[in-house]
Design a protein around this motif. Structure first.
Motif, PDB file in Angstrom:
ATOM      1  N   PHE A   4      -0.703   0.804   4.473  1.00 53.27           N
ATOM      2  CA  PHE A   4       0.250   1.065   5.553  1.00 53.27           C
ATOM      3  C   PHE A   4      -0.272   2.130   6.508  1.00 53.27           C
ATOM      4  N   VAL A   5      -0.726   3.235   5.937  1.00 48.69           N
ATOM      5  CA  VAL A   5      -1.072   4.380   6.774  1.00 48.69           C
ATOM      6  C   VAL A   5      -2.463   4.218   7.388  1.00 48.69           C
ATOM      7  N   LEU A   6      -3.446   3.857   6.561  1.00 48.30           N
ATOM      8  CA  LEU A   6      -4.808   3.792   7.074  1.00 48.30           C
ATOM      9  C   LEU A   6      -5.129   2.427   7.671  1.00 48.30           C
ATOM     10  N   GLY A   7      -4.415   1.407   7.264  1.00 51.57           N
ATOM     11  CA  GLY A   7      -4.730   0.045   7.697  1.00 51.57           C
ATOM     12  C   GLY A   7      -5.163  -0.771   6.497  1.00 51.57           C
ATOM     13  N   ALA A   8      -4.841  -2.068   6.549  1.00 52.72           N
ATOM     14  CA  ALA A   8      -5.071  -2.901   5.367  1.00 52.72           C
ATOM     15  C   ALA A   8      -6.544  -2.990   4.997  1.00 52.72           C
ATOM     16  N   GLU A   9      -7.441  -2.748   5.966  1.00 53.14           N
ATOM     17  CA  GLU A   9      -8.867  -2.859   5.625  1.00 53.14           C
ATOM     18  C   GLU A   9      -9.297  -1.765   4.660  1.00 53.14           C
ATOM     19  N   PHE A  10      -8.446  -0.726   4.507  1.00 54.29           N
ATOM     20  CA  PHE A  10      -8.788   0.344   3.571  1.00 54.29           C
ATOM     21  C   PHE A  10      -8.178   0.122   2.189  1.00 54.29           C
ATOM     22  N   GLN A  11      -7.376  -0.939   2.064  1.00 50.94           N
ATOM     23  CA  GLN A  11      -6.616  -1.116   0.839  1.00 50.94           C
ATOM     24  C   GLN A  11      -7.510  -1.249  -0.391  1.00 50.94           C
ATOM     25  N   GLN A  12      -8.576  -2.075  -0.258  1.00 48.68           N
ATOM     26  CA  GLN A  12      -9.450  -2.231  -1.405  1.00 48.68           C
ATOM     27  C   GLN A  12     -10.383  -1.053  -1.576  1.00 48.68           C
ATOM     28  N   ALA A  13     -10.752  -0.449  -0.444  1.00 46.02           N
ATOM     29  CA  ALA A  13     -11.601   0.734  -0.529  1.00 46.02           C
ATOM     30  C   ALA A  13     -10.878   1.836  -1.301  1.00 46.02           C
ATOM     31  N   THR A  14      -9.530   1.867  -1.197  1.00 49.57           N
ATOM     32  CA  THR A  14      -8.768   2.914  -1.870  1.00 49.57           C
ATOM     33  C   THR A  14      -9.018   2.916  -3.369  1.00 49.57           C
TER      34      THR A  14
END
Lengths: 382, 300, 425
Positions: B266-276
């Motif tokens: 939500f905050v960083l953008g979905a492209e960061f979801q897996q990186a998280t």
């Protein structure tokens, strides 16, 4: 429950599985005694191949790349007992560093990448090679720095944690590279176009990859025979004892990884130019293809030996090129089976098996006096 | 990024949506992670095929669904099939890996993962699938928050499954044998426990738990032959963070990871979801290493 | 440890024999690896080559593509094949699997050309792989007719040997943006008041579609209120959709190949996202109607081709005939994806070019392809200097009661646009 300090210290399979045999062969292999004509034959093949079999130039160039992969993985994985699953990180990092340098020398990187291949770098031979050489050099330096920095973090991890940690680094790099718009994000970067004829390009990159693989081999051949090589082996066999013997283990581990990063970074730089299109998921950080291939090849040939990775890579690449395209869809099943069989049932690899089968050929002599006494029982095991 | 934070403060009910989504997904992560903690702790096998077993279970549920069997009803069936599958894999591969080097189990199970992925791809094709539960959706806060009934049901099933496994481990004879083997395999053997069987059972139980998690994934999410890897990574993040044998830790870490992914998306953008998940993995490892270094200094 | 450390006396000859054997065996095997290079024409069969995605992330579209190629080859061969200089030839395709990776595509094309002697290339699936393929065919001066690479990066480099039968990526959602402006005006609003949310996969194709959408929006002065990317495996965009719900845009555009479309449709259903206008690529390939039924109602789906259009040719008959034939030939399709239709069209281009050139010479055939100006069931095909098809428009279909109906551009529209979208969640 298992905690870190009760885990075996290093991942040498040969030591645990096969007892003293491994200890004997190590030093024999470290001092490479391959006769000169093997090298001569290889050199003749390497130099002659692009002229005698021009159609296969790229495929043989890939063979050199695969050999380089296996050799560099084996530095930490085989010789030092630190099984990395993330070495591919340096391949991709080198590729990106060189791409940035090659483009940045002539134009603004951000503008170039945001045009999504709309802008093109048309260069003459002079500019192209100036960029390529500088980019490759920058890749080498950059990757060494990255290896030293990351090494400080990951080399505190032991056993499976090290493997998972390095895998995590490679996987996060591919995700993060995809989110970074300045280097093209997920759309990637179109590399400068080679100015000459098609076959000339194949030959240029063939020579580049062969030279790099040969340099890697020569350097490792020398390195493994030095004190450094022995120290690294000592870390594999018993890190605590090595430390007690006064070896600065962290520094040795960092340097060993940096050596791998140095050559991998350059290979990435060359490969990026050879492909002409750099993209994070499949080209720069192909973690489950090249990243795993390098481990499999080293294991197949026999890890912790100088020639093992070379033999493993050659066998793997040739078999793969011959069969892969006929297996349409089944090739990954075949690769999975190969990994399982290799790891579970044939872990010593080809070199390991040969050394056990014909120890005398490798200069390992069994001292009968000693082998009948002491812990002789262990020596009988194959 | 700041806009997104603004959005959260302007419409605080969105937090409810993110939290609930995160928790419901996290419940499934807990199952796979618990299975991993089990095989890792009991038999010291780092199962990289964890995510593939999840996806495999999902495909079986989807497949049974095409015969008109509701995914929830197929759950026990999938559990049994995956248990049998786990046993076969144990006999063929894992059995030879247990006493071996640490890296061996990682690579061997990676090989299994490749075979399962491509096998599913050949059997079911590469399309993204989803098993239809036919349940409705609850709308709260004037449509800003929606909760699919199936997510609530699946969360309930998660709890039920986890609880029954825990009870099984505590009370049944096999559960006790497993725990004894985890504590000291040699001693357990001397006491007459068939450790071979315990290992086989543990590995199969893990495969079955993953398969059950997969059934839930196929209902509340999407499945695809190559979607296993993120599930495996998550399981490793959770187990590494929580430590082996720490069931409350696994639960907290699993739910936390689910929520963290939603928020980062939500905050960083979905492209960061897996990186998280990956960055958390690396951070957790660094943190563990610092702990370890301190421990070493104490020893020195 | 009883193997003696000091006893390292290499028995050189034996070791070397073993190693030499290995090296030689490896080298020889490497050389015969590809097998004998076959000619571009075997007997009376012309061999086309293609490195297509049969595994990996593009494999579902890759299979559609291959089905399209195969159906056209079969049809042409049944009609007597290709006649060149009075001789009849059959067509066949040699396929390799590029595993959805650009580097592998380039490598395999080189192999097709250099080792297998193939001189006529059919494109791979997807923009990234085609981007990798184009420099290779350029390098060897071997023509490639491709049907699945729409990225603009293919058509601004002055490639002379790459020809695309499909419309380029910036056209995919252009009519959706135009339609949104039209609707705004009809409702007494300015087009510049339209607020747009964008969700795109992070790859060359979708980012190109995005660039096209942004350009079109700038023309109307529309506002971007959300510009998100999908995670790399395209499995979860619920956090982004939560934002969409809060922001209430007038138009939501989504592009992420088949996988992205399934994920988006599934999660929009679950989160009950209510946006009056939703445009999404790859609806057909993702089979959203089969999978999500009424919840997919109202989506605007750009398509390269639709079976309801009035195109026709002598090979397949009308677009509707092709649709029927395809469904009969391959199982599991309730809607024929345009990816398959354009693949078939690419084969038709080859056939006509061979006959027009009346030769197998690659240069002559290349010139004949460049001069292509034909009507097909897929639409008219005429290449620009850059190699893209400038004769065929994209059409926009809306899912209405479980049917794809063409709603834009108005010249082709068979149905009225339903606005606002009324999905049955």
């Amino acid at each position: 429950m298992t905690s870190d300090n009760t885990l075996p210290r290093s991942g040498t399979l040969a030591d645990q599985g096969a007892g003293g045999r491994a200890a004997g062969r190590r030093i024999a292999v470290n001092a490479d005694n391959t006769p000169w004509y093997v090298y001569l034959l290889l050199a003749v093949f390497a130099v002659g191949a692009p002229f005698v079999f021009p159609a296969y130039t790229t495929q043989i160039a890939f063979l050199w790349l695969m050999i380089l992969f296996a050799l560099t993985w084996d530095i930490a994985g085989g010789q030092m007992g630190y099984n990395s699953l993330g070495n591919i990180f340096f391949f991709g990092a080198g590729m990106y560093i060189s791409a940035i340098v090659q483009i940045g020398l002539f134009t603004d990187v951000g503008a170039y990448t945001s045009a999504r291949g709309g802008e093109q770098l048309v260069q003459d031979h002079g500019d192209y090679f100036y960029g390529l050489v500088l980019g490759t050099a920058a890749a080498a330096v950059g990757c060494v720095v990255l290896a030293l920095l990351l090494g400080r973090i990951v080399f505190g991890l032991r056993g499976p944690y090290f493997a998972i940690g390095t895998l995590g680094i490679a996987l996060s790099a591919r995700e993060l590279a995809g989110t970074w718009a300045w280097i093209g994000g997920g759309s990637g970067i179109a590399m400068p176009v080679y100015p000459g004829q098609p076959h000339e390009k194949s030959v240029v990159f063939y020579i580049a990859l062969f030279t790099l693989a040969a340099l890697t081999f020569a350097f490792l051949r020398w390195l493994y025979a030095t004190r450094f090589g022995l120290a690294v082996n000592a870390i594999r066999d018993d890190e605590e004892k090595a430390e007690a013997m006064g070896i600065h283990t962290l520094r040795h581990k960092q340097v060993a990884w940096a050596v791998a990063a140095f050559f991998l970074g350059m290979s990435g730089a060359i490969f990026g130019n050879m492909t002409g299109f750099v993209e994070p998921l499949e080209v720069a950080f192909p973690t489950v293809t090249f990243g795993i291939f390098m481990v499999v090849m080293a294991l197949l040939g026999g890890k912790g030996t100088l020639w093992g990775p070379v033999i493993g890579a050659t066998l793997f690449h040739v078999v793969k090129e011959v069969t892969w395209t006929y297996l349409l869809g089944w090739q990954w099943v075949a690769l999975g089976l190969l990994i399982v069989v290799n790891v579970v049932f044939f872990q010593e690899g080809i070199m390991g098996w040969m050394q056990r089968r014909w120890p005398e050929r490798f200069g390992i002599t069994v001292d009968e006096r000693l082998s009948t006494g002491g812990d002789a029982g262990r020596e009988g095991t194959p | 990024m700041l806009d997104n934070l603004d959005l959260l403060t302007l419409a605080p009910v969105l937090n409810v949506q993110l939290l609930l989504d995160g928790l419901f997904i996290g419940g499934i992560f807990v199952l796979a992670a618990y299975g991993l903690a089990l095989v890792w702790g009991v038999m010291n096998v780092k199962n990289l095929a964890q995510g593939e077993y999840v996806i495999m279970g999902g495909y079986f549920a989807w497949h049974l669904g095409t015969y008109g069997i509701h995914p929830i009803l197929s759950l026990p069936l999938v559990f049994a099939i995956m248990f049998a599958f786990g046993w076969v894999v144990y006999l063929l591969v894992i059995k030879w890996v247990i006493s071996r080097d640490l890296f061996t189990s990682l690579l061997a199970t990676f090989g299994i993962a490749l075979i399962v992925q491509q096998g599913l791809n050949l059997a079911y094709g590469p399309e993204v699938r989803t098993a239809n539960s036919g349940f409705g959706t609850n709308v709260l806060f004037g449509g800003l928050v929606t909760i699919a009934d199936i997510k609530i049901v699946s969360f309930g099933l998660c709890i039920l499954l986890a609880a029954s496994v825990i009870v099984f481990m505590k009370t049944s004879r096999m559960g006790q044998a497993i725990r004894a083997t985890a504590q000291d395999a040699r001693a357990a053997k001397i006491m007459g426990i068939d450790t071979e069987r315990v290992y086989a059972f543990t590995y199969s139980l893990n495969a079955a738990i993953c398969g059950a998690a997969g059934v839930l994934v196929s209902m509340i999410w999407v499945i695809q032959p190559f979607y296993g890897v993120p599930h495996s990574i998550r399981a490793f993040v959770i187990v590494t963070a929580a430590g082996l044998g720490n069931i409350p830790g696994v639960i907290v870490a699993g739910l936390g990871l689910g929520v963290a992914e939603q928020y980062s998306g939500f905050v960083l953008g979905a492209e960061f979801q897996q990186a998280t998940a990956l960055i958390l993995l690396v951070l957790v490892l660094i943190w563990r290493q610092i702990q370890l270094a301190q421990h070493r200094q104490v020893v020195q | 440890m009883t193997y003696c450390f000091e006893s390292v006396r290499a028995s050189k000859s034996n070791l070397s024999r073993t190693l030499t054997g290995f090296v030689l065996a490896g080298a020889t095997a490497g050389l015969i690896a590809g097998g004998p290079a076959s000619a571009k024409v075997e007997g009376d069969t012309i061999i086309l080559g293609s490195a297509n995605s049969l595994t990996g992330k593009y494999s579902s579209n890759g299979v559609d593509t291959q089905n399209g190629y195969d159906l056209a080859i079969k049809t042409i061969n049944e009609m007597g094949g290709v006649t060149i200089d009075g001789k009849q030839y059959k067509l066949a395709v040699k396929y390799y699997d590029d595993e959805s990776t650009p580097a592998r595509t380039a490598q395999l094309l080189e192999r097709l050309i250099e080792q297998d002697g193939v001189q006529y290339i059919l494109g791979p699936y997807s923009s990234p792989t085609t981007i990798a393929a184009a420099p290779v065919v350029e390098k060897y001066k071997v023509p490639m007719v491709e049907a699945e690479g729409a990225s603009r990066a293919l058509f601004n480099k002055g490639y002379k040997y790459t020809f695309a039968v499909l419309s380029t990526s910036e056209q995919y959602l252009a009519s959706a943006v135009a339609l949104a402006a039209e609707v705004a005006e009809k409702n007494g609003k300015q087009p510049s008041e339209v607020r747009v949310a964008m969700v795109f996969e992070n790859d060359a194709f979708s980012q190109d579609v995005r660039a096209g959408v942004v350009e079109d929006m700038e023309k109307f002065g529309m506002q971007v209120i959300l510009d998100d990317k999908m995670p790399s495996d395209l499995s979860d965009i619920s956090a982004t959709l939560t934002k969409v719900k809060a922001l209430k845009p007038d138009l939501l555009v989504i592009s992420g190949h088949n996988k992205g479309a399934v994920t988006a449709a599934r999660q929009m259903k679950e989160l009950q996202v209510e946006v009056p206008m939703v445009a999404m690529t790859h609806c057909e390939g993702a089979k959203v109607i089969d999978q999500f039924g009424a919840a997919a109602d109202g989506y605007l789906c750009p398509t390269q081709w639709a079976e309801t259009l009035s195109y026709s040719d002598k090979y397949f008959g009308s677009a509707a005939d092709y649709d029927k034939l395809f469904k009969e030939s391959f199982e599991g399709y309730s809607t024929v994806p345009y990816q398959a239709a354009q693949a078939s069209a690419a084969v038709l281009v080859w056939k006509e070019a061979f006959e027009k050139a009346n030769s197998l010479d690659t240069e002559k055939v290349r010139d004949a392809i460049a001069a292509t100006d034909m009507e097909t069931f897929y639409g008219p095909i005429k290449f620009s200097e850059a190699g893209n098809n400038i004769a065929k428009p994209m059409v926009l279909r809306q899912i209405q009661n479980g049917e794809y109906n063409v709603v834009a551009p108005s010249k082709y529209a068979s149905h009225e646009l339903v606005w606002p979208r009324e999905a049955m969640y």
